[in-house]
Design an enzyme around this catalytic site. Structure first.
Site, PDB file in Angstrom:
ATOM      1  N   ARG A  37       0.845  -1.194   0.000  1.00  0.00           N
ATOM      2  CA  ARG A  37       0.000   0.000   0.000  1.00  0.00           C
ATOM      3  C   ARG A  37       0.880   1.243   0.000  1.00  0.00           C
ATOM      4  NH1 ARG A  37      -2.379   3.370   4.013  1.00  0.00           N
ATOM      5  NH2 ARG A  37      -4.410   4.191   3.387  1.00  0.00           N
ATOM      6  N   SER A 106     -13.050  -3.366   0.534  1.00  0.00           N
ATOM      7  CA  SER A 106     -13.356  -2.742   1.822  1.00  0.00           C
ATOM      8  C   SER A 106     -14.848  -2.442   1.900  1.00  0.00           C
ATOM      9  CB  SER A 106     -12.581  -1.434   1.989  1.00  0.00           C
ATOM     10  OG  SER A 106     -11.202  -1.670   2.097  1.00  0.00           O
ATOM     11  N   LYS A 135      -5.016   5.298   9.047  1.00  0.00           N
ATOM     12  CA  LYS A 135      -5.696   5.707   7.813  1.00  0.00           C
ATOM     13  C   LYS A 135      -6.621   6.868   8.182  1.00  0.00           C
ATOM     14  CE  LYS A 135      -7.968   3.588   3.787  1.00  0.00           C
ATOM     15  NZ  LYS A 135      -9.101   4.502   3.604  1.00  0.00           N
TER      16      LYS A 135
END
Length: 219
Positions: A37, A106, A135
């Site tokens: 990521r 997600s 996040k």
């Protein structure tokens, strides 16, 4: 497809270690899946990093997922891609990448989870279970009840992500999660391998306890 301990790379909290180093150390500690990521890396560099991680995970038999970028996942030979609600729609991704390529999505509620499964997702990640600083746009925690709710409406694995640590991982697994996706509790630690190994042991023990309880109380 084993996703019990799913480690997401983040160079920003990794104490100077690269994505590939994070992946290698987490794999050494027993991680079942690694997700690359990086929101800011160029496509060329991301693909190069992906190939490094692919080589590492191939040696250890670890699932390798790329966040957001289906093109990069395919180019570097990853096992799959993970998509958010604002990314490429799962049905379109599935058209471009038929199984056994893995697609995760997600989700924040049962409706999104059902839609993801119908579209061809192989797993869903409930995000976030608890509030998290890893996040910043994750939003408020959904809570353990959301894991149970989503488990009741889909047949694919349900992964929990967001604010999961050594103090709450047992209750996350007890609520029905098939695995946990983590960043800071592993990647931000001085010893990534030891942190991965410890969390993996806790997940295994929690699953064994859940199985025993289910045997005693099948309803």
């Amino acid at each position: 497809m084993n996703l019990e301990l799913y480690v997401i790379t983040d160079e920003g909290i990794a104490k100077g270690r690269t994505h590939a180093e994070i992946a290698r150390l987490a794999c050494d500690g027993g991680a079942d899946a690694i997700q690359l990521r990086d929101k800011y890396c160029s496509s060329e560099n991301l693909c190069s990093i992906g190939r490094e991680i692919r080589a590492i995970t191939r040696r250890t038999g670890t699932v390798f997922i790329v966040n957001d970028r289906l093109d990069i996942a395919l180019a570097c030979g990853a096992d799959g891609v993970h998509l958010g609600q604002d990314d490429l729609k799962v049905d379109l991704a599935r058209q471009k990448a038929p199984r056994p390529f893995i697609i995760g999505v997600s989700v924040g509620n049962s409706g999104e989870a059902v839609a993801a499964e119908r579209g061809g997702a192989d797993y869903v990640a409930v995000s976030p279970v608890f509030a998290t600083v890893s996040k910043i746009d994750a939003g408020p925690g959904r809570g353990l009840a959301m894991i149970k709710q989503i488990k009741s409406v889909v047949s694919i694995p349900v992964i929990a992500i967001g604010g999961i640590n050594c103090d709450n991982v047992e209750e996350v697994i007890a609520s029905g999660a098939d695995g946990v996706a983590v960043i800071s509790v592993v990647v931000g630690q001085p010893d990534i391998t030891a942190a991965s190994r410890d969390l993996k042991k806790r997940i295994t023990a929690a699953k064994q306890s859940r199985t025993r309880l289910k045997a005693i109380n099948p309803d």
